[in-house]
Scaffold this motif. Structure first.
Motif, short mmCIF file in Angstrom:
data_model
loop_
_atom_site.label_atom_id
_atom_site.label_comp_id
_atom_site.label_asym_id
_atom_site.label_seq_id
_atom_site.Cartn_x
_atom_site.Cartn_y
_atom_site.Cartn_z
N MET A 25 0.87 -1.08 -0.11
CA MET A 25 -0.15 0.06 0.07
C MET A 25 0.80 1.10 -0.08
N SER A 26 2.16 1.24 0.55
CA SER A 26 3.02 2.33 0.61
C SER A 26 4.45 1.87 0.73
N TYR A 27 5.28 2.44 0.17
CA TYR A 27 6.74 2.25 0.82
C TYR A 27 7.32 3.27 1.44
N VAL A 28 6.66 4.46 2.23
CA VAL A 28 7.10 5.73 2.89
C VAL A 28 7.91 5.08 3.94
N SER A 29 7.79 3.69 4.76
CA SER A 29 8.75 3.33 5.75
C SER A 29 9.96 3.12 5.13
N VAL A 30 10.17 2.90 4.00
CA VAL A 30 11.50 2.13 3.52
C VAL A 30 12.15 3.12 2.17
N ILE A 31 11.46 3.97 1.92
CA ILE A 31 11.92 4.68 0.68
C ILE A 31 13.16 5.54 0.92
N ASP A 32 13.51 5.98 2.06
CA ASP A 32 14.72 6.63 2.19
C ASP A 32 16.00 5.62 2.98
N LYS A 33 15.62 4.57 2.89
CA LYS A 33 16.70 3.69 3.25
C LYS A 33 17.28 2.79 2.19
N GLU A 34 18.29 2.08 2.61
CA GLU A 34 18.80 1.27 1.33
C GLU A 34 18.11 0.21 1.16
N PHE A 35 18.37 -0.58 0.37
CA PHE A 35 17.47 -1.64 -0.32
C PHE A 35 17.09 -2.53 1.15
N THR A 36 15.56 -2.62 0.93
CA THR A 36 14.94 -3.50 2.16
C THR A 36 14.08 -4.44 1.46
N LYS A 37 14.51 -5.62 1.86
CA LYS A 37 13.66 -6.87 1.51
C LYS A 37 12.25 -6.93 2.43
N ILE A 38 11.33 -6.56 1.57
CA ILE A 38 9.89 -6.75 2.25
C ILE A 38 9.00 -8.13 1.93
#
Length: 187
Positions: free
Chosen positions: A162-175
């Motif tokens: 629904m959103s990538y707000v929590s990870v957008i400013d971090k390095e690659f994050t596996k979700i």
């Protein structure tokens, strides 16, 4: 929803040979690909609901795909029956009962147009079946395939977030993958 038991067995076995289980993960059977194809054929896709289907029909370029009067559901009815007929003729068994190598031989005969059919193109049907198999392996589980999002998990695909707000400013994050089904259930 659309397939008979016999059609489902052939579609399930063929999809598994196209997308087999291996060290990378589950195959088409475990991903529910035949259920996906069955559901699609029962709906708009099976009826070619949003496509122009009136004559005249001309032989299309390879890039244009099928250009004819038959609906996809009719193509699958004919194609699956012909796969079974060819298996009976060549090996005296139905396609679903053949060994994996024999099933591969049958599918390759269809892919290369070695099998001559009067009503449809063998290779055209194979391409449609292969495409539907891949779609079933990677579609949203809402549509009947990709059970438990295992197709997505093999590819590290996050699905429908629904959103990538929590990870957008971090390095690659596996979700962990998320399905439309989950979002529909919570809203």
């Amino acid at each position: 929803m659309f397939f008979s038991q016999e059609q489902f067995a052939v579609a399930n076995a063929a999809a598994e040979r196209i997308y087999p289980q291996d060290d990378n993960g589950p195959g088409a059977k475990a991903l529910g690909v035949a259920f996906f194809i069955d559901h699609q054929l029962a709906g708009e896709w099976g009826f070619n609901g949003r496509e122009y289907m009136s004559p005249p029909f001309y032989v299309g370029e390879k890039t244009q795909g099928y250009q004819g009067r038959l609906r996809r559901r009719e193509l699958f009815e004919i194609g699956l029956k012909e796969i079974d007929n060819y298996s009976q003729t060549k090996f005296s068994k139905g396609f679903a009962e053949l060994a994996a190598e024999q099933q591969d031989e049958v599918l390759k005969a269809f892919e290369s147009d070695e099998v001559k059919l009067t009503t449809i193109s063998a290779s055209g049907f194979f391409r449609t079946l292969r495409s539907a198999t891949l779609e079933g392996a990677y579609s949203d589980p809402l549509y009947g395939g990709n059970i438990d999002m295992n197709g997505w998990k093999m590819r590290n695909y996050p699905g429908n977030q629904m959103s990538y707000v929590s990870v957008i400013d971090k390095e690659f994050t596996k979700i962990a993958p998320s399905s439309l089904q989950e979002h529909m259930a919570t809203h």
